[in-house]
Design a protein around this motif. Structure first.
Motif, PDB file in Angstrom:
ATOM      1  N   LEU A   1       0.785  -1.294   0.057  1.00  0.00           N
ATOM      2  CA  LEU A   1      -0.025   0.001   0.110  1.00  0.00           C
ATOM      3  C   LEU A   1       0.796   1.146   0.032  1.00  0.00           C
ATOM      4  O   LEU A   1       1.866   1.367   0.984  1.00  0.00           O
ATOM      5  CB  LEU A   1      -0.777  -0.029   1.373  1.00  0.00           C
ATOM      6  N   VAL A   2       0.669   2.068  -0.946  1.00  0.00           N
ATOM      7  CA  VAL A   2       1.314   3.468  -0.754  1.00  0.00           C
ATOM      8  C   VAL A   2       0.711   4.502  -0.013  1.00  0.00           C
ATOM      9  O   VAL A   2      -0.628   4.511  -0.131  1.00  0.00           O
ATOM     10  CB  VAL A   2       1.607   4.386  -2.271  1.00  0.00           C
ATOM     11  N   LEU A   3       1.062   4.793   1.014  1.00  0.00           N
ATOM     12  CA  LEU A   3       0.363   5.507   2.125  1.00  0.00           C
ATOM     13  C   LEU A   3       0.913   7.215   2.074  1.00  0.00           C
ATOM     14  O   LEU A   3       2.258   7.379   2.264  1.00  0.00           O
ATOM     15  CB  LEU A   3       0.608   4.806   3.567  1.00  0.00           C
ATOM     16  N   GLY A   4       0.191   7.989   1.675  1.00  0.00           N
ATOM     17  CA  GLY A   4       0.523   9.545   1.745  1.00  0.00           C
ATOM     18  C   GLY A   4       0.370   9.789   3.265  1.00  0.00           C
ATOM     19  O   GLY A   4       1.075   9.502   4.250  1.00  0.00           O
ATOM     20  N   SER A   5      -0.597  10.923   3.509  1.00  0.00           N
ATOM     21  CA  SER A   5      -0.814  11.094   4.842  1.00  0.00           C
ATOM     22  C   SER A   5      -2.083  10.314   5.521  1.00  0.00           C
ATOM     23  O   SER A   5      -2.426  10.575   6.637  1.00  0.00           O
ATOM     24  CB  SER A   5      -1.153  12.859   4.957  1.00  0.00           C
ATOM     25  N   GLY A   6      -2.654   9.335   4.647  1.00  0.00           N
ATOM     26  CA  GLY A   6      -3.591   8.805   5.076  1.00  0.00           C
ATOM     27  C   GLY A   6      -4.995   9.171   5.624  1.00  0.00           C
ATOM     28  O   GLY A   6      -5.718   9.186   6.484  1.00  0.00           O
ATOM     29  N   SER A   7      -5.057  10.325   4.737  1.00  0.00           N
ATOM     30  CA  SER A   7      -6.435  11.120   5.067  1.00  0.00           C
ATOM     31  C   SER A   7      -7.576  10.810   4.185  1.00  0.00           C
ATOM     32  O   SER A   7      -8.599  11.448   4.193  1.00  0.00           O
ATOM     33  CB  SER A   7      -5.993  12.629   4.733  1.00  0.00           C
ATOM     34  N   ASN A   8      -7.317   9.712   3.424  1.00  0.00           N
ATOM     35  CA  ASN A   8      -8.598   9.301   2.754  1.00  0.00           C
ATOM     36  C   ASN A   8      -8.587   7.677   2.850  1.00  0.00           C
ATOM     37  O   ASN A   8      -9.089   7.158   1.694  1.00  0.00           O
ATOM     38  CB  ASN A   8      -8.385   9.721   1.227  1.00  0.00           C
TER      39      ASN A   8
ATOM     40  N   GLY B   1      -3.237  15.909   2.918  1.00  0.00           N
ATOM     41  CA  GLY B   1      -2.586  14.978   2.348  1.00  0.00           C
ATOM     42  C   GLY B   1      -1.376  15.485   1.512  1.00  0.00           C
ATOM     43  O   GLY B   1      -0.944  16.531   1.425  1.00  0.00           O
ATOM     44  N   THR B   2      -1.189  14.394   0.504  1.00  0.00           N
ATOM     45  CA  THR B   2       0.217  14.803  -0.493  1.00  0.00           C
ATOM     46  C   THR B   2      -0.213  15.047  -1.904  1.00  0.00           C
ATOM     47  O   THR B   2      -1.274  14.608  -2.386  1.00  0.00           O
ATOM     48  CB  THR B   2       1.027  13.277  -0.251  1.00  0.00           C
ATOM     49  N   VAL B   3       0.861  15.303  -2.381  1.00  0.00           N
ATOM     50  CA  VAL B   3       0.674  15.972  -3.782  1.00  0.00           C
ATOM     51  C   VAL B   3       0.489  14.516  -4.826  1.00  0.00           C
ATOM     52  O   VAL B   3      -0.326  14.671  -5.504  1.00  0.00           O
ATOM     53  CB  VAL B   3       1.917  16.551  -4.475  1.00  0.00           C
TER      54      VAL B   3
ATOM     55  N   ILE C   1      -8.634  15.576  -6.380  1.00  0.00           N
ATOM     56  CA  ILE C   1      -9.311  16.246  -5.259  1.00  0.00           C
ATOM     57  C   ILE C   1      -9.997  17.502  -5.833  1.00  0.00           C
ATOM     58  O   ILE C   1      -9.637  18.117  -6.910  1.00  0.00           O
ATOM     59  CB  ILE C   1      -8.141  16.734  -4.234  1.00  0.00           C
ATOM     60  N   GLY C   2     -10.890  17.876  -4.924  1.00  0.00           N
ATOM     61  CA  GLY C   2     -11.613  19.100  -5.415  1.00  0.00           C
ATOM     62  C   GLY C   2     -12.407  19.508  -4.253  1.00  0.00           C
ATOM     63  O   GLY C   2     -12.622  19.013  -3.274  1.00  0.00           O
ATOM     64  N   ALA C   3     -12.746  21.241  -4.429  1.00  0.00           N
ATOM     65  CA  ALA C   3     -13.439  21.788  -3.240  1.00  0.00           C
ATOM     66  C   ALA C   3     -13.401  23.026  -4.029  1.00  0.00           C
ATOM     67  O   ALA C   3     -12.907  23.734  -4.686  1.00  0.00           O
ATOM     68  CB  ALA C   3     -12.440  21.854  -2.174  1.00  0.00           C
TER      69      ALA C   3
HETATM   70  C1  LIG Z   1     -10.588  17.297   7.047  1.00  0.00           C
HETATM   71  C2  LIG Z   1     -10.417  16.603   5.884  1.00  0.00           C
HETATM   72  C3  LIG Z   1     -10.881  17.273   4.842  1.00  0.00           C
HETATM   73  C4  LIG Z   1     -10.819  16.911   3.389  1.00  0.00           C
HETATM   74  N1  LIG Z   1     -11.312  17.609   2.520  1.00  0.00           N
HETATM   75  C5  LIG Z   1     -11.338  17.267   1.169  1.00  0.00           C
HETATM   76  C6  LIG Z   1     -11.562  18.046   0.083  1.00  0.00           C
HETATM   77  O1  LIG Z   1     -12.128  19.157   0.052  1.00  0.00           O
HETATM   78  N2  LIG Z   1     -11.603  17.471  -0.995  1.00  0.00           N
HETATM   79  C7  LIG Z   1     -11.042  16.217  -1.607  1.00  0.00           C
HETATM   80  O2  LIG Z   1     -11.193  16.129  -2.493  1.00  0.00           O
HETATM   81  N3  LIG Z   1     -10.533  15.718  -0.578  1.00  0.00           N
HETATM   82  C8  LIG Z   1     -10.727  16.056   0.619  1.00  0.00           C
HETATM   83  N4  LIG Z   1     -10.033  15.233   1.840  1.00  0.00           N
HETATM   84  C9  LIG Z   1      -9.489  13.904   1.456  1.00  0.00           C
HETATM   85  C10 LIG Z   1      -8.160  14.041   1.497  1.00  0.00           C
HETATM   86  O3  LIG Z   1      -7.419  15.080   1.985  1.00  0.00           O
HETATM   87  C11 LIG Z   1      -7.652  13.733   0.096  1.00  0.00           C
HETATM   88  O4  LIG Z   1      -8.019  12.484  -0.766  1.00  0.00           O
HETATM   89  C12 LIG Z   1      -5.956  13.611  -0.144  1.00  0.00           C
HETATM   90  O5  LIG Z   1      -5.792  13.585  -1.403  1.00  0.00           O
HETATM   91  C13 LIG Z   1      -5.494  12.323   0.472  1.00  0.00           C
HETATM   92  O6  LIG Z   1      -4.129  12.260   0.445  1.00  0.00           O
HETATM   93  P1  LIG Z   1      -3.155  11.524   1.245  1.00  0.00           P
HETATM   94  O7  LIG Z   1      -1.776  11.854   1.047  1.00  0.00           O
HETATM   95  O8  LIG Z   1      -3.542  11.668   2.815  1.00  0.00           O
HETATM   96  O9  LIG Z   1      -3.560   9.834   0.576  1.00  0.00           O
HETATM   97  P2  LIG Z   1      -3.907   8.567   1.492  1.00  0.00           P
HETATM   98  O10 LIG Z   1      -4.958   8.732   2.347  1.00  0.00           O
HETATM   99  O11 LIG Z   1      -2.398   8.185   2.058  1.00  0.00           O
HETATM  100  O12 LIG Z   1      -3.915   7.740   0.342  1.00  0.00           O
HETATM  101  C14 LIG Z   1      -4.975   7.654  -0.529  1.00  0.00           C
HETATM  102  C15 LIG Z   1      -4.917   6.982  -1.775  1.00  0.00           C
HETATM  103  O13 LIG Z   1      -3.982   7.459  -2.658  1.00  0.00           O
HETATM  104  C16 LIG Z   1      -3.086   6.258  -2.696  1.00  0.00           C
HETATM  105  N5  LIG Z   1      -1.786   6.995  -2.908  1.00  0.00           N
HETATM  106  C17 LIG Z   1      -1.300   7.759  -2.148  1.00  0.00           C
HETATM  107  N6  LIG Z   1      -0.164   8.497  -2.599  1.00  0.00           N
HETATM  108  C18 LIG Z   1       0.202   7.788  -3.566  1.00  0.00           C
HETATM  109  C19 LIG Z   1       1.528   7.355  -4.788  1.00  0.00           C
HETATM  110  N7  LIG Z   1       2.441   8.556  -4.441  1.00  0.00           N
HETATM  111  N8  LIG Z   1       1.348   6.850  -5.618  1.00  0.00           N
HETATM  112  C20 LIG Z   1       0.350   5.996  -5.765  1.00  0.00           C
HETATM  113  N9  LIG Z   1      -0.649   5.878  -4.849  1.00  0.00           N
HETATM  114  C21 LIG Z   1      -0.904   6.775  -4.025  1.00  0.00           C
HETATM  115  C22 LIG Z   1      -3.218   5.466  -1.778  1.00  0.00           C
HETATM  116  O14 LIG Z   1      -2.445   4.030  -1.705  1.00  0.00           O
HETATM  117  C23 LIG Z   1      -4.682   5.488  -1.319  1.00  0.00           C
HETATM  118  O15 LIG Z   1      -5.142   4.555  -2.221  1.00  0.00           O
HETATM  119  C24 LIG Z   1     -10.172  15.508   3.056  1.00  0.00           C
HETATM  120  C25 LIG Z   1      -9.731  14.698   4.081  1.00  0.00           C
HETATM  121  C26 LIG Z   1      -9.759  15.095   5.421  1.00  0.00           C
HETATM  122  C27 LIG Z   1      -9.159  14.421   6.635  1.00  0.00           C
END
Ligand SMILES: Cc1cc2nc3c(=O)[nH]c(=O)nc-3n(C[C@H](O)[C@H](O)[C@H](O)COP(=O)(O)OP(=O)(O)OC[C@H]3O[C@@H](n4cnc5c(N)ncnc54)[C@H](O)[C@@H]3O)c2cc1C
Length: 339
Positions: free
Chosen positions: A51-58, A120-122, A130-132
Motif C-alpha cells: 500500500l502506498v500511504l501518503g498522509s492517510g487522510s482518505n 494529504g500529499t501531492v 481532489i476538489g473543493a
Molecule cells: C478534514 C479533511 C478534509 C478533506 N477535504 C477534502 C476536500 O475538500 N476535497 C477532497 O477531494 N478531499 C478531501 N479530503 C480527502 C483527502 O484529503 C484527499 O483525498 C487527499 O488527496 C488524500 O491524500 P493522502 O496523501 O492522505 O492520501 P492517502 O489517504 O494516504 O491515500 C489515498 C489513496 O492514494 C494512494 N496513494 C497515495 N499516494 C500515492 C502515490 N504516491 N502513488 C500511488 N498511490 C498513492 C493510496 O494508496 C490510497 O489508495 C479531506 C480529508 C480530511 C481528513
C-alpha cells in the motif's frame, strides 16, 4: 538495499487521520525517487501485498495491514516551463498538498487557491482528483509520472490519459495498486481572476478590501475551519461518501416526494444530490455506533468520536448506506478507501 530499512510491525496511528491504532506488517519510507526505483528493482515488492500511504487522510483501516506500506517522503517543486502568462511546475509526490498551495499563492500564481487546506500529499491529489469550492485538481494537472511495479518502468501520462472524473482517475481503476506516483506536473497562471462562484465564498471575501490570492486562500481556510473537523482534534477522513449523481427523471421523482431535496446541476443533464442532506434526513445526525458518529456541522463526515475501531466506523458507514438506500433508493459510494 539494507533490510534494516524495512520496519517490522510498525504503528500507523500517526499515519491515518482517523487516528486508528493499527499496524503494518512492514513499513518502508524513502526520501528520493532513486531509492524507491532501486527498492522495486531489487524485487522488494514482488509478490507482496503493498500500500502506498501518503498522509492517510482518505483511508479507513478496518484492521492491521498485513503487507508492506510504502511511504513517500520526497519533496521539491521545480519549474518545467515558463512564459509571460503561465508556469508549469513539477512537484514531488511526497510534498504536502497545502504547502504547495501556499507556495503558489505566495508566488502569486493563480489556479490552485480554492484547493487550500485539503490534507494529504501531492501524489495522492491525482488519485482521487481532489476538489473543493468549485475547483478540481484535474483542471491544473498537465502530466503524472509513475513507476509501474510490474514491469519496473517509469511512465509519464498526460492529463487526458489520467481519465479524470468526479473523485476518480485511472489510478483508481485500471492502474489501481499497480503504480507508485513519483511526481505531478501542474500548470498555473501568472494572472487571472478569482473563482468566487461557490456558495459562501463571496460572503467570506466581503471582509477584505481588494481581495487577491492571499485573501482568497484565507477565506477558504476560514470557511473550512468553520465547517470541517480538524483531524488533530477529531479523527476523520473528510467526506466519507461521494455525492450521488442521478439523471433528471430520478431527481424529479425524488423532488416530488422530498421538495426540499438539495441538489446541484452537473454537465450532460446529470444532477448531483447532496449526500449530507440525505444522511441528515435519515435522522443519523446524533446517532452513535461504538464511538463512530457523523460530524454535527457536516453529516457527510464520519468521525471517530469516542475511540471507535476501524471496524466500527466501517459498520456505521454501512448503516448509513442502508438507511439512505431504503429511504431514497440512492446508493452512496464511499469516497474513502476502505482497507
Ligand atoms: C478534514 C479533511 C478534509 C478533506 N477535504 C477534502 C476536500 O475538500 N476535497 C477532497 O477531494 N478531499 C478531501 N479530503 C480527502 C483527502 O484529503 C484527499 O483525498 C487527499 O488527496 C488524500 O491524500 P493522502 O496523501 O492522505 O492520501 P492517502 O489517504 O494516504 O491515500 C489515498 C489513496 O492514494 C494512494 N496513494 C497515495 N499516494 C500515492 C502515490 N504516491 N502513488 C500511488 N498511490 C498513492 C493510496 O494508496 C490510497 O489508495 C479531506 C480529508 C480530511 C481528513
Amino acid at each position: 538495499m539494507n533490510s534494516a530499512e524495512i520496519k517490522i510491525n510498525y504503528s500507523l496511528k500517526a499515519h491515518n487521520t482517523f487516528k486508528l491504532d493499527v499496524y503494518a506488517s512492514e513499513f518502508y519510507e524513502y526520501d528520493t525517487e532513486s531509492q524507491i526505483i532501486d527498492f522495486i528493482d531489487k524485487g522488494h515488492l514482488t509478490g507482496k501485498e503493498f500500500l502506498v500511504l501518503g498522509s492517510g487522510s482518505n483511508i479507513l483501516f478496518t484492521g492491521n495491514f498485513e503487507g508492506l506500506v510504502i511511504h513517500p517522503k520526497t519533496y521539491g517543486i521545480s519549474i518545467v516551463n515558463e512564459s509571460k502568462d503561465k508556469i508549469e511546475v513539477c512537484v514531488s509526490a511526497g510534498e504536502i498538498w497545502d504547502d504547495f498551495v501556499q507556495w503558489a499563492v505566495n508566488k502569486n500564481y493563480y489556479g490552485i487557491e480554492n484547493l487550500s487546506m485539503i490534507p494529504g500529499t501531492v501524489g495522492a491529489s491525482a488519485i482521487q482528483n481532489i476538489g473543493a469550492y468549485g475547483s478540481e485538481v484535474s483542471d491544473l494537472i498537465t502530466e503524472v509520472k509513475y513507476i509501474d511495479i510490474t514491469d519496473k518502468k517509469i511512465y509519464t501520462i498526460n492529463n487526458k490519459d489520467c481519465e479524470f472524473s468526479y473523485r476518480n482517475s485511472i489510478f483508481k481503476t485500471k492502474l489501481k495498486n499497480k503504480v507508485i506516483i513519483l511526481s505531478v506536473n501542474f500548470q498555473l497562471q501568472k494572472s487571472g481572476s478569482l473563482n468566487c462562484e461557490y456558495t459562501g465564498i463571496p460572503e467570506a471575501l466581503s471582509c477584505f478590501k481588494n481581495p487577491g490570492l492571499k485573501e482568497m486562500r484565507q477565506s477558504i481556510i476560514n470557511i473550512r475551519n468553520s465547517k470541517l473537523p480538524a483531524p488533530e482534534d477529531i479523527g476523520n477522513a473528510g467526506s466519507f461518501f461521494k455525492n450521488p449523481v442521478t439523471d433528471n427523471d430520478t431527481y424529479q421523482k425524488l423532488k416530488k416526494d422530498f421538495p426540499d431535496i438539495k441538489a446541484f446541476y452537473e454537465n450532460n443533464s446529470k444532477i448531483k444530490i447532496a449526500a449530507a442532506w440525505l444522511i441528515e434526513k435519515c435522522g443519523l445526525k446524533n446517532y452513535e455506533h461504538y464511538g463512530a458518529s457523523v460530524y454535527e456541522k457536516q453529516p457527510l463526515i464520519i468521525i471517530n468520536k469516542n475511540n471507535a475501531t476501524g471496524k466500527a466506523i466501517f459498520e456505521f458507514s454501512e448503516i448509513i448506506r442502508k438507511k439512505v438506500f431504503e429511504k431514497f433508493g440512492l446508493n452512496l459510494e464511499p469516497e474513502v478507501i476502505i482497507l
